[in-house]
Design an enzyme around this catalytic site. Sequence first.
Site, mmCIF file in Angstrom:
data_model
loop_
_atom_site.group_PDB
_atom_site.id
_atom_site.type_symbol
_atom_site.label_atom_id
_atom_site.label_comp_id
_atom_site.label_asym_id
_atom_site.label_seq_id
_atom_site.Cartn_x
_atom_site.Cartn_y
_atom_site.Cartn_z
ATOM 1 N N ASP A 39 0.846 -1.189 0.000
ATOM 2 C CA ASP A 39 0.000 0.000 0.000
ATOM 3 C C ASP A 39 0.889 1.250 0.000
ATOM 4 O OD1 ASP A 39 -3.213 0.532 0.946
ATOM 5 O OD2 ASP A 39 -1.805 2.212 1.105
ATOM 6 N N ILE A 40 0.507 2.237 -0.789
ATOM 7 C CA ILE A 40 1.314 3.452 -0.938
ATOM 8 C C ILE A 40 1.304 4.294 0.341
ATOM 9 C CG2 ILE A 40 -0.473 5.024 -1.807
ATOM 10 C CD1 ILE A 40 1.541 5.779 -4.045
ATOM 11 N N ASN A 97 -12.874 -3.265 2.185
ATOM 12 C CA ASN A 97 -13.935 -2.273 2.218
ATOM 13 C C ASN A 97 -14.868 -2.524 1.043
ATOM 14 O OD1 ASN A 97 -13.231 -0.698 4.525
ATOM 15 N ND2 ASN A 97 -11.485 0.086 3.356
ATOM 16 N N GLU A 105 -12.363 3.276 -1.443
ATOM 17 C CA GLU A 105 -11.843 4.347 -2.299
ATOM 18 C C GLU A 105 -11.584 3.879 -3.723
ATOM 19 O OE1 GLU A 105 -8.309 5.822 -0.448
ATOM 20 O OE2 GLU A 105 -9.396 6.630 1.280
ATOM 21 N N VAL A 106 -11.061 2.686 -3.861
ATOM 22 C CA VAL A 106 -10.659 2.212 -5.193
ATOM 23 C C VAL A 106 -11.646 1.126 -5.645
ATOM 24 C CG1 VAL A 106 -8.823 1.178 -6.574
ATOM 25 C CG2 VAL A 106 -8.236 2.735 -4.688
ATOM 26 N N HIS A 110 -10.215 -5.433 -3.507
ATOM 27 C CA HIS A 110 -8.892 -5.654 -2.922
ATOM 28 C C HIS A 110 -9.037 -6.035 -1.467
ATOM 29 C CE1 HIS A 110 -9.935 -1.360 -2.665
ATOM 30 N NE2 HIS A 110 -9.310 -1.354 -1.486
ATOM 31 N N HIS A 112 -6.892 -5.902 2.092
ATOM 32 C CA HIS A 112 -5.748 -5.365 2.821
ATOM 33 C C HIS A 112 -5.200 -6.458 3.738
ATOM 34 C CE1 HIS A 112 -6.796 -0.940 2.217
ATOM 35 N NE2 HIS A 112 -7.950 -1.510 1.931
HETATM 36 P P1 AMP Z 1 -9.845 1.293 0.164
HETATM 37 O O1 AMP Z 1 -10.212 2.484 0.988
HETATM 38 O O2 AMP Z 1 -10.140 -0.018 0.862
HETATM 39 O O3 AMP Z 1 -10.434 1.362 -1.229
HETATM 40 O O4 AMP Z 1 -8.281 1.292 0.053
HETATM 41 C C1 AMP Z 1 -7.564 1.826 -1.012
HETATM 42 C C2 AMP Z 1 -6.118 1.736 -0.633
HETATM 43 O O5 AMP Z 1 -5.353 1.899 -1.829
HETATM 44 C C3 AMP Z 1 -5.640 2.802 0.344
HETATM 45 O O6 AMP Z 1 -5.095 2.170 1.501
HETATM 46 C C4 AMP Z 1 -4.572 3.570 -0.441
HETATM 47 O O7 AMP Z 1 -3.477 3.985 0.346
HETATM 48 C C5 AMP Z 1 -4.171 2.552 -1.481
HETATM 49 N N1 AMP Z 1 -3.604 3.096 -2.727
HETATM 50 C C6 AMP Z 1 -4.111 4.091 -3.489
HETATM 51 N N2 AMP Z 1 -3.340 4.304 -4.565
HETATM 52 C C7 AMP Z 1 -2.320 3.402 -4.490
HETATM 53 C C8 AMP Z 1 -1.192 3.123 -5.303
HETATM 54 N N3 AMP Z 1 -0.943 3.801 -6.434
HETATM 55 N N4 AMP Z 1 -0.353 2.138 -4.916
HETATM 56 C C9 AMP Z 1 -0.583 1.447 -3.769
HETATM 57 N N5 AMP Z 1 -1.638 1.666 -2.971
HETATM 58 C C10 AMP Z 1 -2.498 2.638 -3.314
#
Ligand code: AMP
Length: 126
Positions: A39-40, A97, A105-106, A110, A112
Amino acid sequence: MNVSGLPPYDPQNIFARILRGEIPSKRVHEDEFALAFHDINPLTPTHVLVIPKGPYVSAADFHGSATTEEIAGFWRAVGHVAKSLGLEEPGYRLLTNMGRDSGQEVPHFHVHIFGGKRLGRMVSAG
Ligand code: AMP
């Protein structure tokens, strides 16, 4: 809307672009079914994301639409990654999530993997 209450899969989402190698990531594992990378913005000493290779927006979409082989292969990869990171003996937490109330968010499913310290309560009570 699809099965998740989320918009249809967007092939330009950031994890799709990571899968295609269009943006960099710190990869820790890749196989036929899954890609894992750091994770970034790590929230724990070890914080790795595992994503399926297929276009699924969320946990609900993945579990409702993926093949049995994809689901088994993905979850086997999650276990493999956690073990390869040295987390099996001390323990770890898996979290996904799903949708609005979770703050997802994404929009690419995924999981974690959190580890590397005592993780405390499961969720904030607030
Ligand atoms: P979520 O809120 O469960 O959708 O988590 C999205 C996660 O993606 C967050 O923990 C971010 O820090 C992570 N994230 C977003 N962009 C990147 C990226 N380019 N590389 C790695 N992790 C990312």
